[in-house]
Design a protein around this motif. Structure first.
Motif, PDB file in Angstrom:
ATOM      1  N   LYS A   1     -20.261  -9.321   3.713  1.00 46.19           N
ATOM      2  CA  LYS A   1     -21.447  -9.306   2.861  1.00 46.19           C
ATOM      3  C   LYS A   1     -22.349 -10.502   3.121  1.00 46.19           C
ATOM      4  O   LYS A   1     -23.217 -10.804   2.320  1.00 46.19           O
TER       5      LYS A   1
ATOM      6  N   PRO B   1     -28.383  -9.714  -2.935  1.00 51.16           N
ATOM      7  CA  PRO B   1     -28.613 -10.072  -4.338  1.00 51.16           C
ATOM      8  C   PRO B   1     -27.652  -9.307  -5.239  1.00 51.16           C
ATOM      9  O   PRO B   1     -27.063  -8.304  -4.828  1.00 51.16           O
ATOM     10  N   GLU B   2     -27.509  -9.783  -6.442  1.00 51.10           N
ATOM     11  CA  GLU B   2     -26.637  -9.119  -7.412  1.00 51.10           C
ATOM     12  C   GLU B   2     -27.379  -7.932  -8.022  1.00 51.10           C
ATOM     13  O   GLU B   2     -28.359  -8.101  -8.746  1.00 51.10           O
ATOM     14  N   PRO B   3     -26.960  -6.686  -7.736  1.00 58.20           N
ATOM     15  CA  PRO B   3     -27.732  -5.510  -8.171  1.00 58.20           C
ATOM     16  C   PRO B   3     -27.816  -5.348  -9.684  1.00 58.20           C
ATOM     17  O   PRO B   3     -28.731  -4.702 -10.185  1.00 58.20           O
ATOM     18  N   LEU B   4     -26.872  -5.910 -10.423  1.00 54.42           N
ATOM     19  CA  LEU B   4     -26.896  -5.759 -11.879  1.00 54.42           C
ATOM     20  C   LEU B   4     -27.890  -6.701 -12.533  1.00 54.42           C
ATOM     21  O   LEU B   4     -28.194  -6.568 -13.717  1.00 54.42           O
ATOM     22  N   ILE B   5     -28.399  -7.668 -11.760  1.00 56.29           N
ATOM     23  CA  ILE B   5     -29.298  -8.667 -12.326  1.00 56.29           C
ATOM     24  C   ILE B   5     -30.758  -8.360 -11.999  1.00 56.29           C
ATOM     25  O   ILE B   5     -31.646  -8.616 -12.797  1.00 56.29           O
ATOM     26  N   THR B   6     -31.029  -7.779 -10.839  1.00 53.60           N
ATOM     27  CA  THR B   6     -32.409  -7.590 -10.402  1.00 53.60           C
ATOM     28  C   THR B   6     -32.613  -6.215  -9.782  1.00 53.60           C
ATOM     29  O   THR B   6     -31.679  -5.617  -9.232  1.00 53.60           O
TER      30      THR B   6
ATOM     31  N   LYS C   1     -27.502 -18.115   0.587  1.00 53.02           N
ATOM     32  CA  LYS C   1     -26.265 -18.630   0.013  1.00 53.02           C
ATOM     33  C   LYS C   1     -26.034 -20.091   0.393  1.00 53.02           C
ATOM     34  O   LYS C   1     -25.675 -20.919  -0.444  1.00 53.02           O
TER      35      LYS C   1
ATOM     36  N   ALA D   1     -33.395  -5.167  -4.863  1.00 45.61           N
ATOM     37  CA  ALA D   1     -32.119  -5.050  -4.153  1.00 45.61           C
ATOM     38  C   ALA D   1     -32.248  -5.220  -2.647  1.00 45.61           C
ATOM     39  O   ALA D   1     -31.236  -5.318  -1.960  1.00 45.61           O
TER      40      ALA D   1
ATOM     41  N   ASN E   1     -26.795 -22.009  -2.755  1.00 47.76           N
ATOM     42  CA  ASN E   1     -27.601 -21.201  -3.677  1.00 47.76           C
ATOM     43  C   ASN E   1     -28.935 -21.902  -3.949  1.00 47.76           C
ATOM     44  O   ASN E   1     -29.685 -22.147  -3.025  1.00 47.76           O
TER      45      ASN E   1
END
Length: 370
Positions: free
Chosen positions: A82, A102-107, A116, A110, A138
């Motif tokens: 990843k 990116p974190e898909p649940l946050i934004t 990183k 995608a 980050n």
């Protein structure tokens, strides 16, 4: 500041590869083997330095389209599927960029990249802490400032861009700024705008142009600048070899410049609108490679495209001559061109193939694919 090596991991068809570079580097192989992927990976480092990382990735279809999609061997934990890693070692500095999803649940964004890790070190110290100039994880970063102090960067970083695109007060971080400026000045030429409605084919306002635009649209101005201030003797020698009994010049019309061609046997000069695609493309290559302001590094992606085979000897001579002033990276599927270049100059030649979806190098001990 020439490039000593490039490391690419997890980019499209490239699982893991380290290339040692010399002055003139050629990457060849059949269609679909991954030549252009190597070119694009190196260009992505340049775009990061320009503050255009997320836009460059968007132009390729988003983060999901550029990440390694192949399999992994059981128990192989050394390479995060990843995460993509791009690194370059230059004469004095090393730079590394690691990108993830990116974190898909946050934004909803995608397809944006997420930086990183990012780091810069002095070359030759095996990335020891004492040689570290930039450490980013980050959105937080530590940099070595002008007083040789390791300090926290005072602002939170945008997660989808490199530090380079967000660096304020660059004079406070001179070595980080030097790395950025070096990578920003790399040049890449892939496609020239030679279609029927191209700006190259119509008169353009002429301003001094020591550097040809990436798409060649300032060809006439760059040609005239080279004629007045650069290595015009070599330019016309190459053009005579490519187009015997033909003269090229710039016509000025009220401050607008246009390329012209006078060919023996034709009673009137031809305007750039009448040039063949191959003629315009070769002119662009000649002006780019003989720039009176040569960069540290220049990459050409398949320069032989749309050129007649008769032009390859002149192109080979042109590439070899340019490598005297600029470190060159050339991708090509023309073995004939490769052999012609080798006649003029020493070459670091990498031949690629693709095995089970993975780009590999044929029989080169300088490559670490695992």
């Amino acid at each position: 500041m020439t490039i000593r090596s490039v490391t690419i991991q997890g980019f499209r068809s490239i699982h893991h590869m380290n290339l040692t570079l010399s002055r003139l580097n050629i990457v060849s192989g059949p269609n679909g083997c991954g030549k252009s992927n190597l070119y694009k990976a190196v260009r992505l480092l340049h775009e990061a330095a320009n503050g255009q990382l997320s836009q460059a990735i968007a132009n390729e279809g988003g983060i999901q389209k550029i990440m390694w999609a192949g399999g992994h061997r059981a128990g192989d934990r050394s390479k995060d599927p990843k995460r993509m890693k791009l690194a370059v070692e230059m004469e004095h500095y090393e730079y590394q960029l690691e990108i993830g999803f990116p974190e898909p649940l946050i934004t909803l964004f995608a397809l944006d990249p997420l930086v990183k890790v990012e780091g810069i070190w002095l070359s030759g110290y095996q990335r020891r802490k004492m040689s570290e100039l930039l450490e980013r994880t980050n959105q937080a970063a530590f940099l070595k400032n002008v007083d040789e102090e390791r300090i926290a960067y005072p602002m939170s970083l945008t997660p989808e861009e490199s530090v380079f695109g967000q660096l304020s007060d660059p004079h406070l971080y001179p070595e980080v700024s030097q790395v950025r400026e070096t990578m920003k000045n790399w040049r890449f030429y892939h496609e020239f705008s030679v279609s029927g409605n191209s700006p190259i084919r119509v008169p353009q306002v002429g301003i001094r142009s020591p550097v040809l635009a990436h798409d060649g649209t300032n060809l006439a101005a760059a040609f005239e600048t080279l004629r007045e201030r650069g290595n015009s003797e070599t330019l016309f020698e190459v053009l005579e070899k490519a187009f015997p009994q033909t003269q090229f010049y710039v016509q000025e019309m009220g401050g607008r410049f246009q390329m012209m061609m006078q060919k023996q046997g034709i009673l009137r000069p031809l305007e750039s609108a009448e040039f063949s695609d191959g003629t315009l493309r070769f002119l662009c290559l000649a002006v780019a490679l003989l720039s009176p302001r040569p960069p540290n590094f220049m990459a050409l992606n398949e320069p032989e495209n749309s050129l007649h085979p008769d032009l390859l000897p002149a192109l080979a001579m042109l590439i070899a001559e340019a490598s005297r002033y600029t470190q060159l990276w050339l991708t090509t599927h023309s073995n004939e061109l490769v052999e012609m270049i080798k006649h003029y100059s020493d070459v670091q030649h990498y031949q690629l193939d693709q095995v089970e979806g993975k780009t590999v190098v044929k029989g080169a001990s300088l490559i670490d694919e695992d």
